[in-house]
Design a protein around this motif. Structure first.
Motif, PDB file in Angstrom:
ATOM      1  N   ARG A 173      16.856  30.685  16.991  1.00 46.80           N
ATOM      2  CA  ARG A 173      18.059  31.411  16.588  1.00 46.80           C
ATOM      3  C   ARG A 173      18.805  31.955  17.800  1.00 46.80           C
ATOM      4  NH1 ARG A 173      18.447  33.272  11.512  1.00 46.80           N
ATOM      5  NH2 ARG A 173      20.604  33.524  12.192  1.00 46.80           N
ATOM      6  N   LYS A 174      20.136  31.704  17.824  1.00 52.50           N
ATOM      7  CA  LYS A 174      21.016  32.211  18.881  1.00 52.50           C
ATOM      8  C   LYS A 174      20.394  31.976  20.259  1.00 52.50           C
ATOM      9  CE  LYS A 174      23.583  33.804  15.546  1.00 52.50           C
ATOM     10  NZ  LYS A 174      24.802  33.094  15.150  1.00 52.50           N
ATOM     11  N   ASP A 184      22.537  28.548  17.479  1.00 54.49           N
ATOM     12  CA  ASP A 184      21.183  28.142  17.130  1.00 54.49           C
ATOM     13  C   ASP A 184      20.903  26.764  17.734  1.00 54.49           C
ATOM     14  OD1 ASP A 184      21.120  30.423  15.601  1.00 54.49           O
ATOM     15  OD2 ASP A 184      21.357  29.381  13.683  1.00 54.49           O
TER      16      ASP A 184
END
Length: 203
Positions: A173-174, A184
């Protein structure tokens, strides 16, 4: 996977060069600037959606010279091998592949990243580069695990990794700031197939 077409021209730490049937990969040199600048400039719109935001001086000669120095230092310290990919017969620059985040100790792993000039995309060059790099990583660098990450909607990169034997593991994530936005990434990995690690050591 290791076949006679893969020939490691040099494993000396000062002159890493990996050769396949139709391609050569090596560290960048100052003399590569014009070809690098031209290809990156022509491919800017093609590359920017998948890369960190380009700096205002991204394509300047001084920035490229700093890139060459950094690549040499990273290789000398054993943490990365940022290489350029060339067509073997003409030495035309096609793109680049980095063996980065090299981790020793208990991990014995690395992460690969790559880019391809727009006019050379979709012609199998990067698959060939990965098929050259993988034996070198297992045998020359004696690493055990190769990782790669790409944006979930970058289906070309996903298909490339799958063709090269990588398996999807999950979602980061991120993970990276790409083109000004935290994005992502899908994480892939490749482990030696049965007998592959020993085979590479004997190449």
């Amino acid at each position: 996977m290791a076949k006679s077409v893969f020939r490691f021209l040099s494993r000396h730490p000062d002159t890493p060069e990996i050769s396949g049937e139709g391609h050569i990969m090596r560290l960048p040199r100052y003399a590569d600037y014009k070809a690098w600048m031209t290809l990156r400039s022509q491919s800017r719109a093609f590359l920017q959606p998948w890369e960190p935001t380009w700096r205002p001086d991204e394509l300047t000669e001084s920035a490229f010279r700093a890139r060459v120095v950094r690549a040499t230092q990273e290789h000398a310290s054993g943490v990365a091998m940022p290489m350029l990919l060339f067509r073997r017969d003409t030495m035309e620059l096609l793109g680049g592949l980095t063996i980065g985040h090299i981790r020793r100790g208990a991990s014995q792993s690395c992460m690969v990243g790559y880019w391809m000039g727009e006019k050379h995309s979709g012609q199998g060059h990067m698959l060939a580069a990965l098929e050259m790099a993988i034996p070198y990583i297992y045998g020359g660098l004696q690493l055990h695990r190769i990782e790669a990450a790409c944006i979930p909607d970058n289906w070309k990169s996903i298909r490339l990794l799958e063709k090269a034997g990588f398996e999807r593991e999950g979602l980061l994530r991120k993970y990276l700031k790409i083109n000004g936005e935290w994005r992502d990434h899908v994480i892939f990995s490749r482990l030696p197939e049965d007998g592959e690690f020993a085979k590479m050591l004997n190449t």
